[in-house]
Design a protein around this motif. Structure first.
Motif, mmCIF file in Angstrom:
data_model
loop_
_atom_site.group_PDB
_atom_site.id
_atom_site.type_symbol
_atom_site.label_atom_id
_atom_site.label_comp_id
_atom_site.label_asym_id
_atom_site.label_seq_id
_atom_site.Cartn_x
_atom_site.Cartn_y
_atom_site.Cartn_z
ATOM 1 N N LEU A 3 -5.613 -5.323 1.897
ATOM 2 C CA LEU A 3 -6.747 -4.352 1.622
ATOM 3 C C LEU A 3 -6.014 -2.983 1.042
ATOM 4 O O LEU A 3 -5.804 -2.165 1.665
ATOM 5 N N SER A 4 -6.070 -3.189 -0.246
ATOM 6 C CA SER A 4 -5.416 -2.101 -0.943
ATOM 7 C C SER A 4 -6.591 -0.930 -1.332
ATOM 8 O O SER A 4 -7.570 -0.961 -0.868
ATOM 9 N N THR A 5 -6.437 -0.130 -2.101
ATOM 10 C CA THR A 5 -7.294 0.770 -2.388
ATOM 11 C C THR A 5 -7.304 1.498 -3.891
ATOM 12 O O THR A 5 -6.177 1.201 -4.748
ATOM 13 N N PHE A 50 -0.570 9.271 0.627
ATOM 14 C CA PHE A 50 -1.330 7.928 1.021
ATOM 15 C C PHE A 50 -1.485 6.692 -0.005
ATOM 16 O O PHE A 50 -1.311 5.716 0.089
ATOM 17 N N GLY A 78 -12.921 0.125 -3.258
ATOM 18 C CA GLY A 78 -13.760 1.413 -3.604
ATOM 19 C C GLY A 78 -14.093 1.875 -2.166
ATOM 20 O O GLY A 78 -13.338 2.097 -1.306
ATOM 21 N N CYS A 79 -15.297 2.622 -1.879
ATOM 22 C CA CYS A 79 -15.591 2.759 -0.407
ATOM 23 C C CYS A 79 -16.082 1.935 0.265
ATOM 24 O O CYS A 79 -16.957 1.202 -0.029
ATOM 25 N N LEU A 80 -15.454 1.296 1.145
ATOM 26 C CA LEU A 80 -15.748 0.303 2.110
ATOM 27 C C LEU A 80 -16.587 0.945 3.441
ATOM 28 O O LEU A 80 -15.918 1.779 3.951
ATOM 29 N N HIS A 85 -18.762 2.235 10.542
ATOM 30 C CA HIS A 85 -17.652 3.025 9.990
ATOM 31 C C HIS A 85 -17.822 4.514 10.778
ATOM 32 O O HIS A 85 -18.900 5.029 11.001
ATOM 33 N N HIS A 91 -12.951 11.352 4.819
ATOM 34 C CA HIS A 91 -12.779 10.017 4.576
ATOM 35 C C HIS A 91 -14.280 9.117 5.126
ATOM 36 O O HIS A 91 -14.598 9.618 6.280
HETATM 37 N N1 LIG Z 1 -12.841 2.423 4.136
HETATM 38 C C1 LIG Z 1 -12.531 2.519 2.703
HETATM 39 O O1 LIG Z 1 -13.398 3.050 2.223
HETATM 40 C C2 LIG Z 1 -11.411 1.965 2.305
HETATM 41 C C3 LIG Z 1 -11.349 1.950 0.972
HETATM 42 C C4 LIG Z 1 -10.092 1.564 0.360
HETATM 43 C C5 LIG Z 1 -9.155 0.780 1.155
HETATM 44 N N2 LIG Z 1 -9.169 0.624 2.394
HETATM 45 C C6 LIG Z 1 -8.371 -0.006 3.126
HETATM 46 O O2 LIG Z 1 -9.081 -1.058 3.984
HETATM 47 C C7 LIG Z 1 -8.287 -1.030 5.232
HETATM 48 C C8 LIG Z 1 -9.183 -0.767 6.483
HETATM 49 O O3 LIG Z 1 -9.799 0.409 6.286
HETATM 50 P P1 LIG Z 1 -11.098 0.746 7.450
HETATM 51 O O4 LIG Z 1 -11.865 2.075 6.549
HETATM 52 O O5 LIG Z 1 -11.836 -0.271 7.660
HETATM 53 O O6 LIG Z 1 -10.058 1.769 8.434
HETATM 54 P P2 LIG Z 1 -10.543 1.545 9.980
HETATM 55 O O7 LIG Z 1 -9.631 2.408 10.758
HETATM 56 O O8 LIG Z 1 -12.037 1.243 10.534
HETATM 57 O O9 LIG Z 1 -9.884 -0.037 10.234
HETATM 58 C C9 LIG Z 1 -8.280 -0.281 10.512
HETATM 59 C C10 LIG Z 1 -8.047 -1.138 11.703
HETATM 60 O O10 LIG Z 1 -6.772 -1.443 11.686
HETATM 61 C C11 LIG Z 1 -6.313 -1.534 13.145
HETATM 62 N N3 LIG Z 1 -5.030 -1.072 13.075
HETATM 63 C C12 LIG Z 1 -4.367 -0.199 12.848
HETATM 64 N N4 LIG Z 1 -3.272 0.278 13.056
HETATM 65 C C13 LIG Z 1 -2.782 -1.269 13.329
HETATM 66 C C14 LIG Z 1 -1.480 -2.038 13.611
HETATM 67 N N5 LIG Z 1 -0.469 -1.133 13.667
HETATM 68 N N6 LIG Z 1 -1.659 -3.320 13.908
HETATM 69 C C15 LIG Z 1 -2.900 -3.835 13.951
HETATM 70 N N7 LIG Z 1 -4.024 -3.374 13.600
HETATM 71 C C16 LIG Z 1 -4.093 -1.954 13.304
HETATM 72 C C17 LIG Z 1 -7.230 -0.556 13.757
HETATM 73 O O11 LIG Z 1 -7.394 -0.842 15.068
HETATM 74 C C18 LIG Z 1 -8.580 -0.755 12.816
HETATM 75 O O12 LIG Z 1 -9.299 -1.781 13.241
HETATM 76 C C19 LIG Z 1 -7.222 -0.222 5.217
HETATM 77 O O13 LIG Z 1 -6.000 -0.903 4.803
HETATM 78 C C20 LIG Z 1 -7.725 0.841 4.239
HETATM 79 O O14 LIG Z 1 -6.319 1.526 3.398
HETATM 80 C C21 LIG Z 1 -10.664 1.229 2.929
#
Ligand SMILES: NC(=O)c1ccc[n+]([C@@H]2O[C@H](COP(=O)([O-])OP(=O)(O)OC[C@H]3O[C@@H](n4cnc5c(N)ncnc54)[C@H](O)[C@@H]3O)[C@@H](O)[C@H]2O)c1
Length: 227
Positions: A3-5, A50, A78-80, A85, A91
């Motif tokens: 899951l990149s960004t 980041f 994008g924005c997930l 959430h 963020h």
């Molecule tokens: N939410 C967004 O808008 C967005 C946008 C682009 C990319 N992303 C990427 O998507 C991914 C998930 O993001 P999210 O917003 O759902 O975040 P989130 O914080 O809701 O979820 C992250 C999950 O990773 C788990 N986690 C954290 N550290 C860990 C570890 N060391 N080992 C195992 N699990 C671990 C956490 O418990 C959590 O369930 C990330 O890599 C983020 O960079 C998110």
């Protein structure tokens, strides 16, 4: 699956000519209308630490696919978002805006007149994309994954919509300085993923996403109140 960004593109997307509308910025040229695709460069741009660390991991993940032929897919989000959430100030803006609308406080808009645009995708549609890739992997491929133009919204537009949907006034203030390297208008071009995986589409529009976020936060507040 990595899951990149979209932060791997740093501020390169800001080089695209924009037009300023009443409540949002948008791409000025028709050829840019579908949004940013995977050919946007990821180096020689300002990322934030980041973004740079995600770009490093993005390249390594690609390498495992290309060099070792492992079934690795890279999704530049994008924005997930979605009902679970937990948005915070810097963020998860839709979730955080709803939180301010329902629980009080003041939302800070950082720069760009509040006209900065993001595309938003429901976590269900993210998981569906991952399922499609897992069923038929293409080692080392990179895909932009967001809600696309249909699910794009500016902060000013989001405030207005959330105020309508929650029937509450949302308190906000404006901070002149934008976040360093922040995108002005970012819409994911979903063309590549859709062409490789034609069974996939965005199934949750912006209103549906917001309705779920509002319902989920209202339920959390009711639960906390009952305790
Ligand atoms: N939410 C967004 O808008 C967005 C946008 C682009 C990319 N992303 C990427 O998507 C991914 C998930 O993001 P999210 O917003 O759902 O975040 P989130 O914080 O809701 O979820 C992250 C999950 O990773 C788990 N986690 C954290 N550290 C860990 C570890 N060391 N080992 C195992 N699990 C671990 C956490 O418990 C959590 O369930 C990330 O890599 C983020 O960079 C998110």
């Amino acid at each position: 699956m990595f899951l990149s960004t979209n932060k791997v593109y740093g501020d390169a997307p800001n080089e695209i000519p924009l037009k300023e509308l009443e409540k949002r910025y948008d791409y000025a040229r028709p050829e840019d209308s579908a949004g940013i695709d995977e050919t946007c460069r990821i180096d020689r741009t300002l990322h934030s630490l980041f973004g740079a660390s995600k770009a490093a991991a993005d390249l390594v993940a690609q390498e495992y696919g290309r060099y070792f032929k492992m079934k690795v897919g890279i999704f530049r989000g994008g924005c997930l978002t979605g009902p679970s959430h937990s948005g915070v100030e810097l963020h998860g803006f839709l979730s955080y805006l709803v939180k301010i609308a329902l629980s009080g406080g003041t939302y800070s808009i950082f720069g760009y007149k509040g006209k900065q645009v993001r595309d938003n995708i429901h976590s269900y549609d993210v998981v569906r994309a991952i399922e499609e890739f897992a069923a038929n992997p293409r080692p080392g491929e990179v895909y932009n994954l967001g809600g696309g133009r249909e699910n794009s919204i500016s902060i000013l537009e989001a405030i207005e919509r959330i105020e309508q949907m929650t029937r509450r006034k949302l308190d906000w203030r404006y901070v002149e300085e934008a976040r360093k390297g922040d995108h002005i208008c970012y819409i994911s071009n979903l063309g590549k993923f859709k062409s490789h995986y034609p069974n996939w589409k965005v199934t949750r529009g912006l209103d549906a996403i917001l309705e779920e976020i509002i319902a989920s936060q209202r339920a959390q507040l009711a639960q906390a109140g009952a305790r």
